[in-house]
Design a protein around this motif. Structure first.
Motif, PDB file in Angstrom:
ATOM      1  N   GLU A 165       0.820  -1.331  -0.100  1.00 45.86           N
ATOM      2  CA  GLU A 165       0.033   0.021  -0.006  1.00 45.86           C
ATOM      3  C   GLU A 165       0.645   1.269   0.081  1.00 45.86           C
ATOM      4  O   GLU A 165       1.695   1.347   0.659  1.00 45.86           O
ATOM      5  N   TYR A 166       0.652   2.015  -1.007  1.00 45.82           N
ATOM      6  CA  TYR A 166       1.362   3.597  -0.927  1.00 45.82           C
ATOM      7  C   TYR A 166       0.231   4.307  -0.388  1.00 45.82           C
ATOM      8  O   TYR A 166      -0.956   4.375  -0.398  1.00 45.82           O
ATOM      9  N   CYS A 167       0.749   5.556   0.140  1.00 43.75           N
ATOM     10  CA  CYS A 167       0.219   6.608   0.577  1.00 43.75           C
ATOM     11  C   CYS A 167       0.528   7.823  -0.019  1.00 43.75           C
ATOM     12  O   CYS A 167       1.929   8.174   0.038  1.00 43.75           O
ATOM     13  N   VAL A 187     -12.691   9.891  -5.080  1.00 44.84           N
ATOM     14  CA  VAL A 187     -11.497  10.159  -4.574  1.00 44.84           C
ATOM     15  C   VAL A 187     -11.492  11.631  -3.771  1.00 44.84           C
ATOM     16  O   VAL A 187     -10.892  11.888  -2.846  1.00 44.84           O
ATOM     17  N   ARG A 188     -11.905  12.629  -4.404  1.00 43.92           N
ATOM     18  CA  ARG A 188     -11.991  14.010  -4.072  1.00 43.92           C
ATOM     19  C   ARG A 188     -12.664  14.164  -2.563  1.00 43.92           C
ATOM     20  O   ARG A 188     -12.262  14.814  -1.850  1.00 43.92           O
ATOM     21  N   THR A 189     -14.058  13.659  -2.703  1.00 39.97           N
ATOM     22  CA  THR A 189     -14.787  13.852  -1.358  1.00 39.97           C
ATOM     23  C   THR A 189     -14.841  12.842  -0.404  1.00 39.97           C
ATOM     24  O   THR A 189     -14.725  13.170   0.769  1.00 39.97           O
ATOM     25  N   TYR A 190     -14.811  11.601  -1.005  1.00 34.16           N
ATOM     26  CA  TYR A 190     -14.754  10.386   0.016  1.00 34.16           C
ATOM     27  C   TYR A 190     -13.452   9.749   0.315  1.00 34.16           C
ATOM     28  O   TYR A 190     -13.451   8.818   1.047  1.00 34.16           O
ATOM     29  N   ARG A 191     -12.442  10.100  -0.186  1.00 37.87           N
ATOM     30  CA  ARG A 191     -11.353   9.386   0.039  1.00 37.87           C
ATOM     31  C   ARG A 191     -11.066   8.046  -0.568  1.00 37.87           C
ATOM     32  O   ARG A 191     -10.345   7.371   0.213  1.00 37.87           O
ATOM     33  N   ILE A 192     -11.703   7.670  -1.498  1.00 40.70           N
ATOM     34  CA  ILE A 192     -11.684   5.944  -1.671  1.00 40.70           C
ATOM     35  C   ILE A 192     -10.392   5.737  -2.164  1.00 40.70           C
ATOM     36  O   ILE A 192      -9.693   6.466  -3.129  1.00 40.70           O
ATOM     37  N   PRO A 193      -9.769   4.695  -1.790  1.00 40.16           N
ATOM     38  CA  PRO A 193      -8.386   4.216  -2.249  1.00 40.16           C
ATOM     39  C   PRO A 193      -8.506   3.739  -3.762  1.00 40.16           C
ATOM     40  O   PRO A 193      -9.452   3.497  -4.208  1.00 40.16           O
ATOM     41  N   LEU A 194      -7.257   4.043  -4.476  1.00 37.53           N
ATOM     42  CA  LEU A 194      -7.260   3.706  -5.935  1.00 37.53           C
ATOM     43  C   LEU A 194      -6.663   2.100  -5.979  1.00 37.53           C
ATOM     44  O   LEU A 194      -5.941   1.632  -5.019  1.00 37.53           O
ATOM     45  N   ILE A 195      -7.047   1.363  -6.772  1.00 38.11           N
ATOM     46  CA  ILE A 195      -6.716  -0.218  -6.798  1.00 38.11           C
ATOM     47  C   ILE A 195      -5.841  -0.200  -7.978  1.00 38.11           C
ATOM     48  O   ILE A 195      -6.197   0.136  -9.147  1.00 38.11           O
ATOM     49  N   VAL A 196      -4.502  -0.718  -8.046  1.00 37.91           N
ATOM     50  CA  VAL A 196      -3.846  -1.094  -9.102  1.00 37.91           C
ATOM     51  C   VAL A 196      -3.386  -2.493  -9.286  1.00 37.91           C
ATOM     52  O   VAL A 196      -3.055  -3.255  -8.351  1.00 37.91           O
ATOM     53  N   LEU A 197      -3.608  -2.991 -10.442  1.00 44.55           N
ATOM     54  CA  LEU A 197      -3.671  -4.409 -10.807  1.00 44.55           C
ATOM     55  C   LEU A 197      -2.125  -4.856 -11.186  1.00 44.55           C
ATOM     56  O   LEU A 197      -1.603  -3.801 -11.794  1.00 44.55           O
TER      57      LEU A 197
END
Length: 157
Positions: A38-40, A69-79
């Motif tokens: 996990e990156y931050c 992303v902007r409002t709810y800060r949902i993480p991004l998934i990378v395959l």
């Protein structure tokens, strides 16, 4: 060119694909989940969130992804690069101070947030966040741009 941008969204359209850009407007940590770790990444208020739709489609899912992303800060998934599901991503997200589009990368496999997969017609476009907007360079001659406004429901009746 620098396009003023605050809360509205900027739609950049080709003939068959589009990009949607939004200012982050807040300081927050964006989590990027990969198969290995996990990156931050710190997102600054002047950074931008870009949703790419390489094959076009409805704008509503792109708006939702930008707001996730902007409002709810949902993480991004990378395959992983060889994951068979990467070809099924219709919309891709990238966030940071500078984002460049490319049609030579595999969708959904790049944790580096300076790059987002796009169609060939919008490839090479660079978007750079500024305090009052977004600077766009490399925009193809046939591309158009317009602001998109929408209303999110904030209360349940």
């Amino acid at each position: 060119m620098i396009v003023p941008l605050r809360d509205e969204l900027l739609l950049i359209s080709g003939t068959r694909s589009f990009l949607l850009a939004a200012k982050a407007n807040a300081l927050f940590a964006l989590r990027i989940e990969t198969p290995d770790k996990e990156y931050c990444q710190t997102i600054e208020p002047s950074d931008i969130i870009v949703v790419s739709a390489p094959e076009g489609g409805a704008i509503e899912p792109a708006i939702m992804l930008a707001e996730f992303v902007r409002t709810y800060r949902i993480p991004l998934i990378v395959l992983p690069k060889d994951h068979p599901g990467s070809k099924h991503f219709s919309y891709l997200v990238s966030a940071g101070p500078l984002i460049t589009t490319s049609c030579t990368i595999r969708r959904g496999t790049h944790p580096e947030q300076h790059l987002v997969c796009s169609s060939d017609e919008l490839a090479g476009t660079t978007l750079k966040g500024h305090t009052d907007g977004v600077e766009i360079t490399g925009l193809p001659a046939g591309a158009s741009q317009r602001f998109v406004n929408y209303r999110m429901l904030t209360e349940f009746s």
